[in-house]
Design a protein around this motif. Structure first.
Motif, PDB file in Angstrom:
ATOM      1  N   LYS B  61       0.799  -1.217   0.000  1.00 44.79           N
ATOM      2  CA  LYS B  61       0.000   0.000   0.000  1.00 44.79           C
ATOM      3  C   LYS B  61       0.839   1.279   0.000  1.00 44.79           C
ATOM      4  CE  LYS B  61      -3.787  -2.447   2.147  1.00 44.79           C
ATOM      5  NZ  LYS B  61      -4.942  -2.415   3.046  1.00 44.79           N
ATOM      6  N   LYS B  78       5.024   7.348   4.335  1.00 41.45           N
ATOM      7  CA  LYS B  78       4.188   7.251   3.144  1.00 41.45           C
ATOM      8  C   LYS B  78       4.058   8.663   2.596  1.00 41.45           C
ATOM      9  CE  LYS B  78      -0.008   5.337   1.175  1.00 41.45           C
ATOM     10  NZ  LYS B  78      -1.238   4.541   1.352  1.00 41.45           N
ATOM     11  N   SER B  84      -8.290   5.622   3.668  1.00 43.76           N
ATOM     12  CA  SER B  84      -8.259   4.184   3.983  1.00 43.76           C
ATOM     13  C   SER B  84      -7.031   3.769   4.787  1.00 43.76           C
ATOM     14  CB  SER B  84      -8.311   3.360   2.695  1.00 43.76           C
ATOM     15  OG  SER B  84      -7.234   3.703   1.846  1.00 43.76           O
ATOM     16  N   ASP B  85      -6.097   4.682   4.990  1.00 45.59           N
ATOM     17  CA  ASP B  85      -4.933   4.385   5.827  1.00 45.59           C
ATOM     18  C   ASP B  85      -5.227   4.578   7.317  1.00 45.59           C
ATOM     19  OD1 ASP B  85      -2.797   5.897   3.342  1.00 45.59           O
ATOM     20  OD2 ASP B  85      -3.215   3.764   3.670  1.00 45.59           O
TER      21      ASP B  85
END
Lengths: 112, 112
Positions: B61, B78, B84-85
């Motif tokens: 991801k 990231k 959605s994280d």
């Protein structure tokens, strides 16, 4: 995919009851682990087993015991449940102690 | 005491913001390093791992982590987070003793 299953997602027990939490893995892993997860404390190791009938204490074994009669199954036993054992219990397995662990969905135990 | 420390307990970001979660450990010798993620209502799963080799590790991801031995750190990054994280992130270390040790966890909330 490795699958680790736990017998219950939610469990409510009374103080003093004997509680059994069951864990089964389907990947023929030698190593199995029991953790409890509490907010702000992360995961803490209760017991682990590196072979059938073998067990070793983790960081917080008091009040718990374990049983591993078959390679795929690892049971956590609370001999006399107390309210401070209310927690999320996670089971995991791995092929080698130094490798990544695969976790089950957890059992949220409430002791009243 | 030897430990794994995650400095951020609760992080709130907007979508597209960059993320860096800190993780430091205090064990000497050879260690194996992991980041696990727990999405709401789901079981703990492996995000990425470092055993040896290139200290910049890429995971699922779009996550990556950098092992800096001199700083005893394994920070998770990231470049652009998504809603959605939103999850809880755990750093974990297997020190020479062989038992997986978890940090306290960081709750990440991503606002859409």
């Amino acid at each position: 995919d490795v699958k680790v299953t736990q017998s219950s997602r939610y469990l409510v027990k009374r103080t003093g009851e004997k509680v059994f939490l069951e864990c089964v893995q389907d990947m023929d892993h030698e190593n199995m682990f029991w953790y409890r997860q509490d907010p702000g404390l992360g995961l803490r190791l209760i017991y682990f087993s590196y072979d059938v009938k073998m067990k070793e204490k983790g960081d917080i074994p008091e009040g718990y015991s374990v049983s591993r009669e078959k390679k795929e199954r690892f049971s956590l036993i609370l001999e006399s449940a107390s309210t401070n054992q209310t927690s999320m219990y996670l089971c995991a397995s791995s092929s080698w102690p130094y490798y990544e662990q695969y976790f089950g969905p957890g059992t949220r135990l409430t002791v009243t | 005491a030897q430990s794994v420390s995650q400095h951020n307990h609760h992080v709130i970001l907007s979508e597209a913001a960059s993320l860096e979660l800190g993780c430091n450990y205090s064990y000497g010798g050879t260690v194996n390093l992991f980041w696990y993620v727990q999405y709401p209502g789901q079981h703990l799963q492996l995000l990425l791992k470092y055993f040896s080799g290139d200290p910049l590790v890429k995971g699922i991801k779009g996550f990556e982590a950098e092992f800096i031995k001199s700083k005893f750190s394994f920070n998770l990054r990231k470049p652009s987070v998504q809603w959605s994280d939103t999850a809880e992130y755990f750093c974990a270390v297997i020190p020479p003793t062989g038992k997986l040790i978890f940090g306290q966890g960081t709750t990440l909330q991503v606002k859409p």
